[in-house]
Motif scaffolding. Structure first.
Motif, short mmCIF file in Angstrom:
data_model
loop_
_atom_site.label_atom_id
_atom_site.label_comp_id
_atom_site.label_asym_id
_atom_site.label_seq_id
_atom_site.Cartn_x
_atom_site.Cartn_y
_atom_site.Cartn_z
N CYS A 90 0.83 -1.21 0.00
CA CYS A 90 0.00 0.00 0.00
C CYS A 90 0.87 1.26 0.00
CB CYS A 90 -0.93 0.01 1.21
SG CYS A 90 -2.30 -1.16 1.11
N ALA A 91 1.97 1.24 0.75
CA ALA A 91 2.87 2.39 0.77
C ALA A 91 3.43 2.67 -0.61
CB ALA A 91 3.98 2.16 1.78
N GLU A 92 3.79 1.62 -1.33
CA GLU A 92 4.30 1.79 -2.69
C GLU A 92 3.24 2.40 -3.59
OE1 GLU A 92 6.06 -0.97 -6.37
OE2 GLU A 92 5.74 -1.84 -4.38
N ARG A 93 1.99 1.93 -3.47
CA ARG A 93 0.91 2.48 -4.28
C ARG A 93 0.66 3.95 -3.94
NH1 ARG A 93 2.07 -1.48 -6.32
NH2 ARG A 93 0.79 -3.21 -7.14
N LEU A 94 0.73 4.29 -2.67
CA LEU A 94 0.51 5.67 -2.25
C LEU A 94 1.58 6.61 -2.82
CD1 LEU A 94 -0.54 5.13 1.48
CD2 LEU A 94 -2.02 5.84 -0.40
N ARG A 95 2.82 6.15 -2.82
CA ARG A 95 3.88 6.96 -3.44
C ARG A 95 3.57 7.18 -4.92
NH1 ARG A 95 7.15 3.14 -0.73
NH2 ARG A 95 8.00 3.93 1.25
N GLY A 96 3.10 6.13 -5.57
CA GLY A 96 2.74 6.25 -6.98
C GLY A 96 1.58 7.19 -7.22
N LEU A 97 0.76 7.37 -6.20
CA LEU A 97 -0.38 8.29 -6.29
C LEU A 97 0.01 9.71 -5.89
CD1 LEU A 97 -3.17 6.01 -4.78
CD2 LEU A 97 -3.03 6.79 -7.15
N GLY A 98 1.29 9.93 -5.65
CA GLY A 98 1.76 11.27 -5.35
C GLY A 98 1.69 11.68 -3.90
N VAL A 99 1.50 10.73 -2.99
CA VAL A 99 1.43 11.07 -1.57
C VAL A 99 2.83 11.30 -1.02
CG1 VAL A 99 0.78 10.23 0.72
CG2 VAL A 99 -0.72 9.81 -1.24
N ARG A 100 3.00 12.45 -0.35
CA ARG A 100 4.30 12.85 0.19
C ARG A 100 4.26 12.93 1.71
NH1 ARG A 100 3.51 18.37 -2.97
NH2 ARG A 100 1.70 18.12 -1.59
N PRO A 101 5.40 12.94 2.36
CA PRO A 101 5.41 13.18 3.81
C PRO A 101 4.72 14.50 4.14
CG PRO A 101 7.56 12.42 3.09
CD PRO A 101 6.76 12.66 1.84
N GLY A 102 3.88 14.49 5.16
CA GLY A 102 3.16 15.70 5.56
C GLY A 102 1.84 15.91 4.85
N ASP A 103 1.56 15.12 3.81
CA ASP A 103 0.27 15.24 3.12
C ASP A 103 -0.86 14.68 3.98
OD1 ASP A 103 0.89 16.52 0.74
OD2 ASP A 103 1.39 14.65 -0.29
N ARG A 104 -2.06 15.21 3.77
CA ARG A 104 -3.25 14.61 4.36
C ARG A 104 -3.85 13.63 3.36
NH1 ARG A 104 -1.66 19.28 4.23
NH2 ARG A 104 -3.54 20.22 3.34
N VAL A 105 -4.15 12.43 3.84
CA VAL A 105 -4.76 11.40 2.99
C VAL A 105 -6.07 10.98 3.64
CG1 VAL A 105 -4.51 9.13 1.94
CG2 VAL A 105 -2.49 10.59 2.24
N MET A 106 -7.15 11.19 2.92
CA MET A 106 -8.48 10.87 3.46
C MET A 106 -8.89 9.47 3.00
SD MET A 106 -11.79 13.35 3.21
CE MET A 106 -13.42 12.85 3.70
N LEU A 107 -9.37 8.69 3.93
CA LEU A 107 -9.74 7.30 3.66
C LEU A 107 -11.22 7.12 3.99
CD1 LEU A 107 -8.93 4.39 2.93
CD2 LEU A 107 -8.20 4.09 5.30
N VAL A 108 -12.02 6.81 2.97
CA VAL A 108 -13.45 6.58 3.15
C VAL A 108 -13.66 5.07 3.14
CG1 VAL A 108 -15.75 7.01 2.23
CG2 VAL A 108 -13.96 8.75 2.00
N SER A 109 -14.05 4.52 4.29
CA SER A 109 -14.02 3.07 4.41
C SER A 109 -14.92 2.59 5.52
CB SER A 109 -12.58 2.61 4.68
OG SER A 109 -12.49 1.21 4.76
N GLU A 110 -15.07 1.27 5.59
CA GLU A 110 -15.60 0.58 6.75
C GLU A 110 -14.57 -0.48 7.14
OE1 GLU A 110 -20.02 -0.09 6.76
OE2 GLU A 110 -19.79 0.39 4.63
#
Length: 505
Positions: free
Chosen positions: A47-67
């Protein structure tokens, strides 16, 4: 007492450390499948690898809509491993509610665990989200458009780095983003694990929403910190939980009182406890009334432990101890490392035994409200968190929470604590749960209004007859409103703000 300086600096170390020491031990169970700690760590790294590929950087806010699901847990640890902030919201919230949170936190990306939640899929469709190429537990993941204007927050080297923004509406209905650090969450996870006596052989219920701080810190992080196994369920089902208990699947159950009330209603009157391998059950998240406590203990054959916390304290402030169960509904002693005060309106300590506002200080106290310095200054006062809750302490130091200051009802000059009225209502054998609010009247007076969810036929007159010997006249509801179901958040907490909207103008 847990030494905060002995803890890791990131919550992601909970999984990576266990994967190194006990790789084959079960970590998560979901829908008949089990993930070991090694398998969970692989999911986190993927998942961390995919997040990097999605442009997520240190300090970014990532919103997760889930159950609740394995993908959600893996993503939360992956976000933490990247030094990003997670904003975990329950997919059962309305589009309007999710939009309000999103507008406030301005995330770099919004992720949707569509494989585990039809509601998440509906939200993803509205957002124009696209499928993410991933396998394993995160299959079915979708991501909304990249916000190129998102500015990352500074990264802290130690545990003061924010791990999660947890949104709470409290009594105002306006969402506030509580900044919880890695140190906050790790302290509560370690302390909760120790006070529950958790061990690697334990199997804990994971039905409480991980999007809520109780499910995140005490249940999910606390269980994995101990190296135990968490059984995830996307939504609470009394039938499913009762089957798990009867089937000997679980040794630990944590829940909110509304959840236990539905268990008791489903199981019916008991002459003997149901067979199980449970060794610990705990209630938190909202007030526990004495009648429900007795019924749950008769059903499960164990003391029902109780505790108190709030989102701003990550959440645990106090709880009853394993070796000292109580017959009353005290929320127990402050957890080791946490100090409390009970103060008057001027911030001065009240006399022993008197009621006042509860203030808290310790490693569990939030960093503040995101982008809201005014609210932060009102809540954090000289290192103390002003909880907004009324409490008192008995002679042995145990806490009793009487209710929210903002929910206090003034009727004819007398103070009415809704919790006391609710306890009297809930003691009726046909009342499943209740909620009491104040309705403003001219000249600053208020009227007591009770909303009741009944478990069987029950009339207004019969309930008033029940209350007459139990409550003083000024505490008795002027109006009783029967509802098929009280409005509740995904974590089971009754939404009094929605009940107030039903009151006449």
């Amino acid at each position: 007492m847990i030494d905060p300086f002995s803890l890791p600096t990131r919550i992601s170390a909970i999984v990576s450390d266990r994967a190194a020491s006990t790789p084959h031990a079960p970590a998560l169970a979901e829908a008949g499948r089990t993930w070991s700690y090694a398998a969970l760590q692989q999911e986190v790294e993927s998942c961390a690898e995919r997040l990097r590929g999605l442009g997520v950087r240190p300090g970014d806010r990532v919103m997760l809509v889930s159950e609740n699901c394995v993908a959600q847990v893996a993503l939360l640890f992956a976000i933490a491993s990247l030094d990003a902030w997670s904003i975990n919201v329950n997919a059962r919230l309305s589009a309007h509610e999710i939009a309000a949170v999103r507008a406030h936190c301005t995330p770099r990306r919004v992720l949707y665990t569509t494989g585990a939640s039809p509601d998440a899929l509906a939200h993803a469709a509205r957002d124009g989200a696209a499928a993410v190429d991933t396998a394993g537990a995160a299959g079915g993941l979708m991501a909304g458009p990249l916000d190129a204007a998102c500015v990352p927050e500074p990264v802290q080297a130690g545990g003061d780095q924010v791990a999660a923004l947890v949104y709470t509406t409290g009594t105002t209905g306006r969402p506030k983003g509580v900044m919880l650090t890695h140190a906050n969450l790790l302290f509560v996870a370690a302390t909760s694990s120790a006070l529950r006596g958790l061990r690697p052989s334990d199997h804990a219920s994971g039905v409480l929403p991980v999007s809520h701080v109780y499910g995140l810190a005490s249940v999910m992080l606390g269980t994995l910190y101990a190296g135990a196994c968490l059984h995830l369920a996307p939504r609470f089902s009394a039938d499913a939980l009762l089957a798990q208990i009867r089937g000997g699947v679980l040794s630990i159950v944590q829940g909110v009182p509304a959840m236990y009330a539905k268990l008791v209603a489903l199981a019916g009157p008991r002459n003997a406890p149901i067979p199980s391998r449970l060794r610990f059950c705990y209630a938190g998240g909202s007030p526990l009334d004495p009648a429900l406590k007795r019924d749950v203990e008769a059903l499960l054959g164990l003391p029902l432990h109780n505790g108190y916390g709030l989102t701003e304290s990550a959440p645990t402030v106090s709880q009853t101890r394993l070796d000292a169960p109580r017959a009353d509904t005290s929320v127990g002693l402050p957890i080791p490392g946490v100090a409390v005060r009970i103060v008057d309106a001027a911030g001065t300590d009240v006399a022993p035994g008197d009621a006042g506002e509860l203030w808290v200080r310790g490693p569990n106290v939030m960093a503040g409200y995101y982008r809201d310095p005014q609210q932060t200054a009102q809540a954090l006062r000289g290192g103390w968190l002003a909880t907004g809750d009324v409490a008192r302490r008995d002679a042995d130091g145990a806490l009793f929470v009487l209710g929210r200051i903002k929910e206090l009802i003034i009727r004819g000059g007398f103070k009415v604590y809704p919790l006391e009225v609710e306890a009297a209502l809930n003691a009726h054998p046909r009342v499943l749960q209740s909620a009491v609010v104040g309705m403003p009247l001219p000249a600053g007076d208020e009227e007591v209004v009770a909303f009741v969810e009944a478990a069987g036929p029950l009339g207004d007159d019969a309930l008033r007859d029940w209350l007459r010997p139990r409550l003083a006249p000024y505490k008795r509801p002027a109006r009783i409103v029967f509802l098929d179901a009280l409005p509740a958040a995904p974590n089971g907490k009754i939404l009094k703000s929605r009940l107030r909207q039903r009151l006449p103008a």
